[in-house]
Motif scaffolding. Structure first.
Motif, PDB file in Angstrom:
ATOM      1  N   ARG A 246       1.349   5.540  -1.393  1.00  0.00           N
ATOM      2  CA  ARG A 246       2.434   4.592  -1.135  1.00  0.00           C
ATOM      3  C   ARG A 246       3.311   4.468  -2.373  1.00  0.00           C
ATOM      4  O   ARG A 246       2.870   4.703  -3.498  1.00  0.00           O
ATOM      5  CB  ARG A 246       1.895   3.216  -0.736  1.00  0.00           C
ATOM      6  N   ASP A 247       4.554   4.104  -2.143  1.00  0.00           N
ATOM      7  CA  ASP A 247       5.467   3.857  -3.254  1.00  0.00           C
ATOM      8  C   ASP A 247       5.117   2.548  -3.942  1.00  0.00           C
ATOM      9  O   ASP A 247       4.432   1.687  -3.375  1.00  0.00           O
ATOM     10  CB  ASP A 247       6.912   3.793  -2.753  1.00  0.00           C
ATOM     11  N   ALA A 248       5.595   2.386  -5.171  1.00  0.00           N
ATOM     12  CA  ALA A 248       5.462   1.098  -5.835  1.00  0.00           C
ATOM     13  C   ALA A 248       6.237   0.057  -5.031  1.00  0.00           C
ATOM     14  O   ALA A 248       7.281   0.345  -4.452  1.00  0.00           O
ATOM     15  CB  ALA A 248       6.001   1.176  -7.257  1.00  0.00           C
ATOM     16  N   LYS A 249       5.713  -1.147  -4.986  1.00  0.00           N
ATOM     17  CA  LYS A 249       6.363  -2.196  -4.200  1.00  0.00           C
ATOM     18  C   LYS A 249       7.792  -2.432  -4.660  1.00  0.00           C
ATOM     19  O   LYS A 249       8.686  -2.693  -3.855  1.00  0.00           O
ATOM     20  CB  LYS A 249       5.559  -3.489  -4.293  1.00  0.00           C
ATOM     21  N   SER A 250       8.025  -2.297  -5.963  1.00  0.00           N
ATOM     22  CA  SER A 250       9.365  -2.500  -6.507  1.00  0.00           C
ATOM     23  C   SER A 250      10.273  -1.308  -6.278  1.00  0.00           C
ATOM     24  O   SER A 250      11.493  -1.399  -6.472  1.00  0.00           O
ATOM     25  CB  SER A 250       9.272  -2.776  -8.008  1.00  0.00           C
TER      26      SER A 250
ATOM     27  N   ASP B 207       2.036  -6.423  -8.509  1.00  0.00           N
ATOM     28  CA  ASP B 207       1.714  -6.502  -7.082  1.00  0.00           C
ATOM     29  C   ASP B 207       0.895  -5.293  -6.636  1.00  0.00           C
ATOM     30  O   ASP B 207      -0.055  -5.424  -5.845  1.00  0.00           O
ATOM     31  CB  ASP B 207       2.995  -6.593  -6.256  1.00  0.00           C
ATOM     32  N   ASP B 208       1.250  -4.135  -7.133  1.00  0.00           N
ATOM     33  CA  ASP B 208       0.499  -2.926  -6.779  1.00  0.00           C
ATOM     34  C   ASP B 208      -0.915  -2.975  -7.355  1.00  0.00           C
ATOM     35  O   ASP B 208      -1.878  -2.549  -6.698  1.00  0.00           O
ATOM     36  CB  ASP B 208       1.226  -1.693  -7.318  1.00  0.00           C
TER      37      ASP B 208
ATOM     38  N   ALA C 113      -2.958  -5.125  -5.182  1.00  0.00           N
ATOM     39  CA  ALA C 113      -3.266  -4.425  -3.937  1.00  0.00           C
ATOM     40  C   ALA C 113      -4.441  -3.472  -4.136  1.00  0.00           C
ATOM     41  O   ALA C 113      -5.324  -3.354  -3.276  1.00  0.00           O
ATOM     42  CB  ALA C 113      -2.031  -3.667  -3.445  1.00  0.00           C
TER      43      ALA C 113
END
Length: 490
Positions: free
Chosen positions: A25-29, A53-54, A57
């Motif tokens: 997955r991509d970084a949340k930002s 956040d990552d 997770a």
């Protein structure tokens, strides 16, 4: 396929995303950062840049997976590691090229590291089924003592850039064998090897959530919140002593189990009765492995006065003959340092020694052209008070310091806050034992220039760290001891 095409292919086949909970997955930002080839200064690719956040997770995934993973049959945990070992060896050539591109070491050395890294998985695949407890009778005969070993729980793993694959497997292997879930933060300079390793473990059957990999440019912002959260129960770190001290401070709040493999300042002692051919060969291995960018690298070469000149002559000849260049080029033995800052540090240490009276036998400065290359260097008659006698060089510089007596050599070798490894060359059996016992180090290479082995305990004393990795004790770092007292037995 051209060399450039192959290089592009091995980079393209690695995911550039974060690996969290078994998924890419991509970084949340949405943030990314660039990965550089240190031999050219060019950009290889851009990687997802994890934020807080990552990180949480990844911790959520590790916490959720821990109850099931700890019950996973030890034999099956071992078989996952065995399959991962086989995949690493099957893909050794591509993985070595990937490592050379992002880190700079010559391709032959990179292939050696893949084999070394894979051996940690093979070793701990066998240790997974050898986690033992105990049963005994109380001294008064009225109770029984049951001792069991259980996984410590979710672990934070932080790895360096200089051995990007082996430092990952050295931590992941025992964690998997013990039944611990993990969050791995690889070094910013070398995330590709860690991401490739995550994919291999996924292919080998590692369940979702057991391992997450979160490359980041904000190491402190990602690791500190996890360490203070309370759900991480273990941190294993390889890196500098200043960063290690900081992580120990942060770990104290939640009283975490810590393994710290920190800096080194390895002395290399050559006595006048040594086999000089073996000593020079050992010096080349101890100094030039990984371009000198290793915590185990020989940092101070103490040579007894009677053989100091001849040792310096032979070492100078060997160092001067090394071929410098991009690690992918044929015959190259010395690649670039990791970045401009590293090269500047090495030059500063050399300049200080020369200003204090050291003599440059060969090298002494950077090489021409692109990239962060530094010429293999030998310095003779280095004063003990020079900075490089007390600072980890992390580069291809061999300072030679003459000594007169055994006691003088041991005192100088121990005159440091570090104590990771020491090297000793002598043919006198009594001296070998005396000096080995007297050296303040967690490891001693006796008539050999390489001590690292997956089957042996790796680690230091003093400011070089806490705990051991590898060997029979490596898995102990990821296990807790539980005692059950059973009463009412007559």
């Amino acid at each position: 396929m051209t060399a450039a095409d192959r290089e592009a292919r091995v980079v393209d086949q690695v995911s550039k995303q974060l690996f969290i909970g078994g998924r890419w997955r991509d970084a949340k930002s949405g943030a990314t950062f660039k990965v550089e080839d240190p031999s050219t200064g060019s950009v290889l690719c851009e990687i997802a840049d994890a934020g807080t956040d990552d990180a949480f997770a990844a911790l959520d995934a590790a916490t959720a997976a821990q109850p099931t993973w700890r019950k996973h049959p030890p034999r099956e945990r071992g078989e996952i590691l065995r399959r991962a070992y086989e995949l690493l060896m099957e893909r050794q050539d591509d993985l070595a090229l990937l490592m050379t591109l992002e880190m700079g070491k010559p391709l032959a050395e990179a292939k050696g590291e893949i084999a070394y890294a894979a051996d940690f998985f093979r070793w701990f695949s066998e240790e997974a089924v050898r986690i033992e407890g105990g049963y005994s009778v109380s001294p008064n005969g009225q109770a029984r003592f049951l001792v069991m070993r259980q996984p410590v729980g979710p672990a934070m793993l932080v790895t360096p850039w200089n051995f990007p694959m082996a430092m990952g497997t050295r931590k992941i292997g025992p964690a998997i064998a013990a039944g611990c879930t993990m969050v791995l933060k690889p070094a910013q300079q070398t995330p590709l090897s860690a991401l490739a390793l995550a994919d291999i473990l996924r292919e080998a059957g590692l369940p979702e959530g057991v391992l997450s990999v979160i490359p980041t440019t904000d190491a402190g912002g990602v690791t500190e919140p996890l360490l203070r959260d309370g759900r991480i129960r273990k941190i294993s770190f390889t890196g500098s002593t200043p960063v290690g001290r900081k992580l120990i401070e942060q770990s104290a709040e939640q009283v975490l189990r810590t393994s710290m493999e920190l800096g080194g300042n390895a002395p290399f002692l050559v006595f006048d009765d040594a086999d000089l051919d073996a000593a020079v060969e050992g010096a080349m291995m101890a100094k030039m492995r990984n371009i000198g960018e290793a915590c185990t690298a020989a940092n101070r070469m103490y040579v007894q006065a009677g053989v100091a000149d001849e040792f310096a002559r032979r070492l100078t000849e060997r160092m001067g003959a090394l071929k410098i260049g991009r690690g992918t080029d044929e015959g190259v033995q010395v690649g670039p340092l990791i970045d401009a800052k590293a090269r500047e540090k090495v030059q500063g240490l050399v300049d200080d020694a020369v200003n204090r009276g050291a003599k440059v036998m060969v090298g002494g400065g950077p090489s021409d052209g692109d990239g962060y290359f530094y010429r293999p260097t030998v310095l003779a008659d280095v004063p003990q008070e020079s900075q490089l006698s007390h600072t980890e060089i992390f580069g291809p510089v061999a300072p030679i310091i003459p000594f007169q007596t055994e006691d003088e050599a041991v005192a100088a070798a121990n005159d440091t806050e570090f104590g990771l490894v020491s090297y000793l060359f002598t043919q006198d059996l009594g001296r070998a034992f005396r000096v080995s016992e007297a050296l303040d180090a967690g490891m001693v290479g006796l008539n050999q220039g390489v001590v690292s082995n997956p089957a042996a305990p790796f680690g230091g004393v003093k400011h070089s760290g806490l705990g051991r990795e590898g060997g029979n004790v490596g898995i102990e770092e990821f296990l807790e001891t539980k005692y059950v007292g059973i009463a009412g037995i007559d």
